[in-house]
Design an enzyme around this catalytic site. Structure first.
Site, PDB file in Angstrom:
ATOM      1  N   CYS A 102       0.789  -1.156   0.075  1.00 32.06           N
ATOM      2  CA  CYS A 102      -0.066  -0.061  -0.012  1.00 32.06           C
ATOM      3  C   CYS A 102       0.857   1.229   0.085  1.00 32.06           C
ATOM      4  CB  CYS A 102      -0.884   0.035   1.193  1.00 32.06           C
ATOM      5  SG  CYS A 102      -2.186  -1.027   1.125  1.00 32.06           S
ATOM      6  N   CYS A 183      -8.361  -3.119  -3.895  1.00 28.58           N
ATOM      7  CA  CYS A 183      -7.561  -3.816  -4.979  1.00 28.58           C
ATOM      8  C   CYS A 183      -8.086  -5.298  -4.905  1.00 28.58           C
ATOM      9  CB  CYS A 183      -6.136  -3.823  -4.523  1.00 28.58           C
ATOM     10  SG  CYS A 183      -5.129  -2.467  -4.624  1.00 28.58           S
ATOM     11  N   CYS A 186      -6.793  -8.046  -2.181  1.00 31.22           N
ATOM     12  CA  CYS A 186      -6.864  -7.938  -0.894  1.00 31.22           C
ATOM     13  C   CYS A 186      -8.599  -7.575  -0.727  1.00 31.22           C
ATOM     14  CB  CYS A 186      -6.345  -6.830  -0.232  1.00 31.22           C
ATOM     15  SG  CYS A 186      -4.365  -7.224  -0.669  1.00 31.22           S
ATOM     16  N   CYS A 209      -5.130   1.648   4.375  1.00 30.36           N
ATOM     17  CA  CYS A 209      -4.240   1.399   3.614  1.00 30.36           C
ATOM     18  C   CYS A 209      -2.689   2.513   3.648  1.00 30.36           C
ATOM     19  CB  CYS A 209      -4.448   1.757   1.927  1.00 30.36           C
ATOM     20  SG  CYS A 209      -5.019   3.460   1.719  1.00 30.36           S
TER      21      CYS A 209
END
Length: 218
Positions: A102, A183, A186, A209
């Site tokens: 991240c 994303c 995840c 993040c």
């Protein structure tokens, strides 16, 4: 803040000569802010943090919303290529060190962007997490930037009502059970007993993040 209050604050920033941008993940709930900004000033840059790991549906939805709202959307990418985003075992970082993944793909690129602008318009809501609940409407950020959180006092019901009033498009994965979409590696579907953001980084003891923890001046 309601529409008129947001408009008034943006006009104040503009009269002071301060440059502004916003970031968006282009989820269903995040496009409410984009719609509000499009009604006020659609020239404000909308930054899409393109990690390279987004669902294809998110990228398609981004393009659709940008066209429909006539937005000035800019893709922001990491300067670290994916072949350098691996752990000692050769695995991509999202599998072993999601925090650093991240950082490279989201936090670091936005931090550099903060050097170019005065105001970061951010759509965080206090009802989303404990971290966000502790935030203020205006908050200092790195590089002498100010974070402006016009949606901080909005809740999920208010978001839904606005979406319904203006018949805003929904992210195509929402009907498949995805409510908080980041994303692809995840993000998982939300189970009935889960809070919205628990579907992100599931099982990793991680709910942010870094954008809303590292990019806030202490």
């Amino acid at each position: 803040m309601n529409f008129d209050e947001i408009k008034r604050q943006l006009e104040i920033y503009k009269s002071e000569g301060r440059t502004m941008f916003t970031t968006s993940s282009f989820q269903s709930h995040s496009i409410v802010l984009l719609h509000i900004l499009s009604r006020i000033d659609n020239s404000i840059p909308v930054v899409f943090i393109n990690t390279g790991y987004h669902f294809p549906e998110t990228v398609e939805f981004k393009d659709k919303v940008a066209t429909e709202f006539n937005l000035n959307v800019i893709d922001l990418k990491s300067e670290t290529p994916k072949f350098m985003q691996k752990d000692p075992d050769g695995k991509l970082l999202f599998t072993s060190d999601p925090d650093h993944c991240c950082f490279l793909n989201k936090t670091q690129p936005v931090n550099r962007l903060l050097m170019q602008y005065d105001i970061w318009i951010n759509g965080v809501r206090a009802d989303q997490s404990a971290v966000r609940k502790a935030m203020q409407v205006e908050q200092p950020a790195p590089n002498d930037t100010v974070r402006f959180h016009p949606m901080l006092d909005w809740n999920a019901k208010m978001i839904y009502q606005y979406q319904k009033e203006y018949n805003l498009p929904k992210h195509p994965l929402e009907n498949a059970g995805y409510l908080s979409i980041g994303c692809e590696p995840c993000t998982r579907r939300v189970d009935p007993e889960m809070m919205e953001r628990e579907a992100r980084w599931y099982g990793m003891n991680k709910t942010e993040c870094g954008l809303h923890t590292d990019l806030v001046s202490k």
